[in-house]
Enzyme design. Structure first.
Site, PDB file in Angstrom:
ATOM      1  N   HIS A   1       6.639  61.044   5.509  1.00 50.99           N
ATOM      2  CA  HIS A   1       7.752  59.929   5.743  1.00 50.99           C
ATOM      3  C   HIS A   1       7.058  58.899   6.421  1.00 50.99           C
ATOM      4  O   HIS A   1       6.348  58.819   7.628  1.00 50.99           O
ATOM      5  CB  HIS A   1       8.781  60.621   6.735  1.00 50.99           C
ATOM      6  CG  HIS A   1      10.013  59.790   6.450  1.00 50.99           C
ATOM      7  ND1 HIS A   1      10.057  58.172   6.929  1.00 50.99           N
ATOM      8  CD2 HIS A   1      11.068  59.886   5.814  1.00 50.99           C
ATOM      9  CE1 HIS A   1      11.375  57.845   6.566  1.00 50.99           C
ATOM     10  NE2 HIS A   1      11.995  58.468   5.864  1.00 50.99           N
TER      11      HIS A   1
ATOM     12  N   GLU B   1      17.900  53.890  -1.516  1.00 49.37           N
ATOM     13  CA  GLU B   1      16.665  54.169  -1.021  1.00 49.37           C
ATOM     14  C   GLU B   1      15.305  54.133  -1.588  1.00 49.37           C
ATOM     15  O   GLU B   1      15.687  53.828  -2.982  1.00 49.37           O
ATOM     16  CB  GLU B   1      16.577  55.640  -0.298  1.00 49.37           C
ATOM     17  CG  GLU B   1      17.658  55.664   0.756  1.00 49.37           C
ATOM     18  CD  GLU B   1      17.752  57.437   1.364  1.00 49.37           C
ATOM     19  OE1 GLU B   1      17.717  57.480   2.530  1.00 49.37           O
ATOM     20  OE2 GLU B   1      17.620  58.218   0.275  1.00 49.37           O
TER      21      GLU B   1
ATOM     22  N   ARG C   1       8.475  63.614  -3.635  1.00 42.14           N
ATOM     23  CA  ARG C   1       9.895  63.826  -3.911  1.00 42.14           C
ATOM     24  C   ARG C   1      10.656  62.441  -3.767  1.00 42.14           C
ATOM     25  O   ARG C   1      10.292  61.612  -2.898  1.00 42.14           O
ATOM     26  CB  ARG C   1      10.195  64.774  -2.602  1.00 42.14           C
ATOM     27  CG  ARG C   1      11.782  64.849  -2.480  1.00 42.14           C
ATOM     28  CD  ARG C   1      12.269  65.449  -1.206  1.00 42.14           C
ATOM     29  NE  ARG C   1      11.973  64.897   0.040  1.00 42.14           N
ATOM     30  CZ  ARG C   1      12.861  64.410   0.730  1.00 42.14           C
ATOM     31  NH1 ARG C   1      14.067  64.662   0.643  1.00 42.14           N
ATOM     32  NH2 ARG C   1      12.424  63.980   1.914  1.00 42.14           N
TER      33      ARG C   1
ATOM     34  N   ARG D   1       7.828  56.704  -1.026  1.00 42.69           N
ATOM     35  CA  ARG D   1       7.178  56.978   0.077  1.00 42.69           C
ATOM     36  C   ARG D   1       5.784  57.044   0.383  1.00 42.69           C
ATOM     37  O   ARG D   1       5.094  56.587   1.158  1.00 42.69           O
ATOM     38  CB  ARG D   1       7.783  58.431   0.598  1.00 42.69           C
ATOM     39  CG  ARG D   1       9.256  58.158   1.076  1.00 42.69           C
ATOM     40  CD  ARG D   1       9.799  59.801   1.492  1.00 42.69           C
ATOM     41  NE  ARG D   1      11.088  59.292   1.919  1.00 42.69           N
ATOM     42  CZ  ARG D   1      11.945  60.377   2.121  1.00 42.69           C
ATOM     43  NH1 ARG D   1      11.493  61.612   2.006  1.00 42.69           N
ATOM     44  NH2 ARG D   1      13.243  59.877   2.390  1.00 42.69           N
TER      45      ARG D   1
ATOM     46  N   GLY E   1      21.033  60.976   3.272  1.00 41.32           N
ATOM     47  CA  GLY E   1      22.344  61.435   2.374  1.00 41.32           C
ATOM     48  C   GLY E   1      21.746  62.340   1.175  1.00 41.32           C
ATOM     49  O   GLY E   1      20.798  62.960   1.076  1.00 41.32           O
TER      50      GLY E   1
HETATM   51  C1  FAD Z   1      14.731  64.632  10.020  1.00 41.30           C
HETATM   52  C2  FAD Z   1      14.936  64.880   8.465  1.00 41.30           C
HETATM   53  C3  FAD Z   1      15.766  64.086   7.520  1.00 41.30           C
HETATM   54  C4  FAD Z   1      15.797  64.111   6.385  1.00 41.30           C
HETATM   55  N1  FAD Z   1      16.724  63.354   5.564  1.00 41.30           N
HETATM   56  C5  FAD Z   1      17.206  63.769   4.300  1.00 41.30           C
HETATM   57  C6  FAD Z   1      17.869  63.118   3.468  1.00 41.30           C
HETATM   58  O1  FAD Z   1      18.733  62.303   4.134  1.00 41.30           O
HETATM   59  N2  FAD Z   1      18.478  63.519   2.318  1.00 41.30           N
HETATM   60  C7  FAD Z   1      17.627  64.745   1.739  1.00 41.30           C
HETATM   61  O2  FAD Z   1      17.928  65.100   0.505  1.00 41.30           O
HETATM   62  N3  FAD Z   1      16.731  65.250   2.415  1.00 41.30           N
HETATM   63  C8  FAD Z   1      16.366  64.875   3.779  1.00 41.30           C
HETATM   64  N4  FAD Z   1      15.563  65.793   4.426  1.00 41.30           N
HETATM   65  C9  FAD Z   1      14.886  66.912   3.885  1.00 41.30           C
HETATM   66  C10 FAD Z   1      16.031  68.226   3.767  1.00 41.30           C
HETATM   67  O3  FAD Z   1      16.599  68.068   4.997  1.00 41.30           O
HETATM   68  C11 FAD Z   1      15.487  69.427   3.609  1.00 41.30           C
HETATM   69  O4  FAD Z   1      14.574  69.257   2.575  1.00 41.30           O
HETATM   70  C12 FAD Z   1      16.458  70.433   3.279  1.00 41.30           C
HETATM   71  O5  FAD Z   1      17.601  70.338   4.122  1.00 41.30           O
HETATM   72  C13 FAD Z   1      16.054  71.925   3.183  1.00 41.30           C
HETATM   73  O6  FAD Z   1      17.234  72.713   3.103  1.00 41.30           O
HETATM   74  P1  FAD Z   1      16.940  74.247   3.109  1.00 41.30           P
HETATM   75  O7  FAD Z   1      18.046  74.897   3.076  1.00 41.30           O
HETATM   76  O8  FAD Z   1      15.922  74.621   1.897  1.00 41.30           O
HETATM   77  O9  FAD Z   1      16.155  74.614   4.427  1.00 41.30           O
HETATM   78  P2  FAD Z   1      16.530  74.238   5.879  1.00 41.30           P
HETATM   79  O10 FAD Z   1      17.777  73.518   6.121  1.00 41.30           O
HETATM   80  O11 FAD Z   1      15.181  73.795   6.701  1.00 41.30           O
HETATM   81  O12 FAD Z   1      16.928  75.835   6.506  1.00 41.30           O
HETATM   82  C14 FAD Z   1      15.980  76.937   6.543  1.00 41.30           C
HETATM   83  C15 FAD Z   1      16.701  77.862   7.219  1.00 41.30           C
HETATM   84  O13 FAD Z   1      15.711  78.862   7.185  1.00 41.30           O
HETATM   85  C16 FAD Z   1      15.805  79.771   8.679  1.00 41.30           C
HETATM   86  N5  FAD Z   1      14.492  80.316   8.603  1.00 41.30           N
HETATM   87  C17 FAD Z   1      13.156  80.026   8.598  1.00 41.30           C
HETATM   88  N6  FAD Z   1      12.384  80.663   8.951  1.00 41.30           N
HETATM   89  C18 FAD Z   1      13.090  82.144   9.158  1.00 41.30           C
HETATM   90  C19 FAD Z   1      12.845  83.338   9.307  1.00 41.30           C
HETATM   91  N7  FAD Z   1      11.424  84.002   9.544  1.00 41.30           N
HETATM   92  N8  FAD Z   1      13.672  84.192   9.600  1.00 41.30           N
HETATM   93  C20 FAD Z   1      14.978  84.039   9.443  1.00 41.30           C
HETATM   94  N9  FAD Z   1      15.383  82.586   9.148  1.00 41.30           N
HETATM   95  C21 FAD Z   1      14.365  81.644   8.836  1.00 41.30           C
HETATM   96  C22 FAD Z   1      16.018  78.418   9.501  1.00 41.30           C
HETATM   97  O14 FAD Z   1      16.247  79.007  10.754  1.00 41.30           O
HETATM   98  C23 FAD Z   1      17.185  77.598   8.802  1.00 41.30           C
HETATM   99  O15 FAD Z   1      18.330  78.325   8.951  1.00 41.30           O
HETATM  100  C24 FAD Z   1      15.557  65.453   5.796  1.00 41.30           C
HETATM  101  C25 FAD Z   1      14.643  66.427   6.487  1.00 41.30           C
HETATM  102  C26 FAD Z   1      14.377  65.889   7.779  1.00 41.30           C
HETATM  103  C27 FAD Z   1      13.552  66.934   8.893  1.00 41.30           C
END
Ligand code: FAD
Length: 544
Positions: A243, A127, A385, A289, A63
């Site tokens: 994790h 959490e 984090r 964590r 969340g």
């Molecule tokens: C299984 C899991 C559970 C999690 N649970 C939680 C939670 O409950 N709460 C919380 O706060 N955080 C959680 N996290 C962490 C959190 O989800 C991420 O840190 C956060 O979503 C990152 O968001 P972002 O927009 O920075 O990157 P992302 O959501 O990873 O988005 C990155 C984007 O960049 C694009 N991209 C990458 N490289 C390129 C490229 N070369 N060219 C074009 N596009 C590219 C990808 O396709 C994607 O669209 C979790 C992570 C995971 C993996």
């Protein structure tokens, strides 16, 4: 390592051009939140390398943290974040992010996100590392899926926002030190030069640099590596958060068992059924964590067993099924009834804390380049984090970048033209490379030598192996995504190993077996990557 500015050759004469006011790279929570903040008078192009559902954001389970109950206070959330961060959080940033959380969560609700309710109020869970119940969640344990459903729908409705999926960003374009857009590759169109008045990098993390990871395949650190090539400052690359509880069943694709499971009262047991966290930390399973992950590694070594177990059997079957429907379904697929069976788990790479240095507005060290979310290092997380703070960071910094980039773009003239940029890159090697083989070797090496417990000898060995692979892989010109991703993974791995070798202490998620203590006298500081890594002594690596 060869320091080519660009991964491929291009010239403006032979590459099609496109112009936009603002280019957003990445369509996770940070990228789309940024796009939505840009006012309608400016054109925004969002590119994402896969289909739009593939992001870490969509996989988030637990969340989003925010002070929303009468019993909680901003000061509590701030203190919890600072405590987890082990001395390296930037208090100004923590304060800013924590105070903005309720408004950001409210925006998501206005845009159609259905968070779980209890008696008509937002249901709040707890959490590890949080002193109070303050995590909003959705669909039980599929928060990311629901939040992204709403935010993607909102972005698709915005007439000034165009979204291109399956568009790989190969490199950021720079001219006289400033970012002027990106070189992308699209199926059917090939390479394209996108000229942008302002560019926002929101390309997420780099979990795929490890064999054991919770991250989806898109998380290959492309944005960090491209920013590094473009001259941006990166820092704290030694801080990869693991994790503690990733499902450890052959064929499970390393599915995450959310921290919220322990938040709701699950126990960790060793192979003999002993609840080992009681002897490790007064907070037991609710310790942060890093503490839990390191305790699990010690337990696995002590018991000579490849995993430990999560036990939910005392929590009430109905409540467990209702609260964790996604986890229940996945485990059921492997014949595990989570209301009654022990769930085998072990730690996996989860969240990249380090990244591109940004200021409170999301500006990087490269003019006209902004960064938000997991690709960046804002100072929120310090050395570790706090759970559920990263979706929040993506929202807050996505907003800041969208706003800042819009203001900057609005001040620039529309007579923006293509620039005479060329890539001088001359491939030094030819022939076929087995990209999958090198990628697998790298990911295994990182688990062995750059995992939860690190030591000088193993890190030095990893440094030499990666430098050797860099020597010929970075000198190669690839035409497709797997090759570029490997080049980026190698670049990120070298920076991570370099940083882990430098930091001769243990802090937060960085644990050095040969320097097990925290050393504030020398290391109460961020570690900035050098603009160019020295050649490491290369040596032929044994295939893994
Ligand atoms: C299984 C899991 C559970 C999690 N649970 C939680 C939670 O409950 N709460 C919380 O706060 N955080 C959680 N996290 C962490 C959190 O989800 C991420 O840190 C956060 O979503 C990152 O968001 P972002 O927009 O920075 O990157 P992302 O959501 O990873 O988005 C990155 C984007 O960049 C694009 N991209 C990458 N490289 C390129 C490229 N070369 N060219 C074009 N596009 C590219 C990808 O396709 C994607 O669209 C979790 C992570 C995971 C993996």
């Amino acid at each position: 390592m060869p320091s080519h500015r660009y991964l491929v050759q291009f010239s403006p004469k032979h590459t099609p051009h496109l112009f936009t006011d603002i280019l957003v790279i990445g369509a996770g929570i940070a990228g789309l939140r940024a796009a939505l903040e840009v006012p309608a008078g400016l054109d925004v192009l969002v590119v994402t390398k896969d289909n739009i559902q593939q992001s870490n954001s969509s996989y988030a389970q637990g969340g989003i943290a925010g002070v929303l109950s009468a019993e909680d206070r901003f000061e509590n959330h701030i203190e919890d974040t600072l405590t987890a961060g082990a001395g390296l959080c930037d208090r100004e940033i923590v304060d800013l992010v924590v105070r903005e959380a309720p408004a950001q969560i409210n925006d998501l609700i206005q845009w159609g996100t259905h968070f779980d309710l209890e008696d008509g109020q937002l249901a709040l869970t707890r959490e590890g590392g949080h002193s109070h119940r303050r995590i909003v969640h959705a669909l039980g344990d599929a928060t990311g899926h629901e939040v992204m459903r709403a935010i993607i729908a909102r972005a698709r409705q915005a007439p000034h926002v165009t979204i291109w999926d399956n568009t790989f960003t190969v490199d950021l374009l720079t001219h006289e030190g400033a970012c002027v857009g990106a070189l992308v590759d699209r199926p059917g169109q090939g390479k394209l030069l996108i000229w942008a008045k302002q560019t926002i990098l929101a390309s997420g993390g780099a979990g795929m640099v490890y064999r054991e990871t919770t991250n989806p395949p898109v998380a290959t650190g492309d944005g960090m590596a491209a920013a590094y090539r473009a001259g941006a400052e990166l820092r704290d690359m030694e801080f990869m958060q693991f994790h503690p509880t990733v499902l450890y069943v052959a064929g499970s694709g390393r599915f995450l068992i959310s921290e919220a499971v322990r938040g709701e009262g699950a126990y960790l047991r060793d192979k003999n059924g002993v609840r080992f966290m009681l002897a490790e930390d007064p907070r037991a399973e609710l310790a942060p964590r890093d503490v839990v992950a390191q305790a699990i590694v010690r337990c696995m070594e002590r018991t000579r067993h490849p995993n430990v177990y999560l036990d939910l059997s005392h929590l009430g079957a109905e409540r467990v099924r209702q609260r964790f429907p996604g986890i229940e379904k996945v485990c059921r697929g492997f014949g595990l009834d989570i209301t009654h069976d022990l769930i085998p788990v072990r730690p996996g790479a989860h969240y990249m804390i380090g990244g591109i240095t940004v200021d409170p507005r999301g500006r990087t060290s490269v003019p006209n380049l902004w960064a938000a979310g997991e690709v960046s290092s804002s100072g929120l997380h310090g050395a570790n984090r706090l759970a559920s703070n990263s979706l929040l960071e993506g929202l807050v910094f996505g907003t800041a970048c969208g706003r800042g980039a819009a203001e900057a773009a609005a001040g620039l003239p529309d007579t923006f033209t293509a620039l005479p940029l060329h890539s001088q890159f001359q491939p030094e090697t030819s022939g076929n490379l087995d990209v999958a083989d090198i990628t697998n070797s790298l990911r295994s090496l990182m688990v062995r030598q750059m995992g939860i417990v690190r030591e000088r000898a193993g890190l030095a060995e990893a440094e030499a192996d990666v430098a050797f692979w860099c020597g010929y892989v970075l000198a190669h010109e690839f035409e497709t995504r797997p090759g570029w991703e490997l080049q980026n993974l190698l670049t990120i791995a070298r920076l991570m190993i370099w940083a882990a070798l430098q930091r001769e202490e243990s802090r937060g998620v960085h644990f050095r077996g040969d320097f097990p203590k925290r050393d504030d006298a020398h290391w109460l500081r961020h570690l900035t990557c050098p603009p160019c890594l020295p050649e490491a002594p290369g040596r032929p690596a044994t295939p893994q």
